[in-house]
Write a protein that holds these residues in place. Sequence first.
Motif, short mmCIF file in Angstrom:
data_model
loop_
_atom_site.label_atom_id
_atom_site.label_comp_id
_atom_site.label_asym_id
_atom_site.label_seq_id
_atom_site.Cartn_x
_atom_site.Cartn_y
_atom_site.Cartn_z
N LYS A 175 0.90 -1.15 -0.04
CA LYS A 175 -0.08 -0.03 -0.01
C LYS A 175 0.80 1.20 -0.01
CE LYS A 175 -4.31 1.60 1.27
NZ LYS A 175 -5.13 2.11 0.03
N GLY A 176 1.95 1.30 0.93
CA GLY A 176 2.93 2.20 0.82
C GLY A 176 2.43 3.70 1.33
N GLU A 177 1.16 3.61 2.11
CA GLU A 177 0.77 4.78 2.89
C GLU A 177 -0.01 4.37 4.06
OE1 GLU A 177 -3.38 5.52 0.58
OE2 GLU A 177 -1.83 6.04 -0.51
N PRO A 178 -0.31 5.27 5.18
CA PRO A 178 -0.69 4.86 6.46
C PRO A 178 -1.98 4.57 6.13
CG PRO A 178 0.50 7.05 6.53
CD PRO A 178 0.31 6.49 4.92
N MET A 179 -2.65 3.87 7.13
CA MET A 179 -3.99 3.30 6.96
C MET A 179 -4.46 3.08 8.59
SD MET A 179 -4.71 -0.11 5.02
CE MET A 179 -6.31 -0.41 4.27
#
Length: 154
Positions: free
Chosen positions: A42-46
Amino acid sequence: MDYEAAARKLIVYSQGLAKGSLGTARSLAVGEAPVLQYLSDKGEPMNPSVLADTLGYTRPRMTRILDSLVYKGYVERRNDENDRRKVLVSATPEGIEHAKRQGDNSIAAVAEQLQSLGDSSARELVNVLEKAYSITYDREPFEKPKKRKKPLER
């Protein structure tokens, strides 16, 4: 067919595979590997709740998985800059590297096992698992199968 006996075998064999080649190659507890891989991809905060829903885990189970991954240094938690009440999780650089390295090892280990089955049996296994995944999670497999001219019988 005795579906209850088949179900027992499926449970035993699938748990054995998860603990065997996949679990050992990833050096993570069962459940941690898919979470770390997803966050790395994903490479992004979740949001952890969204992550749990996406991957099909309960929220308490996701909390335990994230606690373990944070402890290992593979995931970090931080407050959302726009809403300090919300927590976001993301893979650390170490987590991303570990997921890539272990993912490559897992793929190689499972590919070796599939190769020992032979082309026909390996193809059949993957097709059956894709169907079981679709039924179990009421969603399409990760890669959609090629369209067939004739509909499959159910």
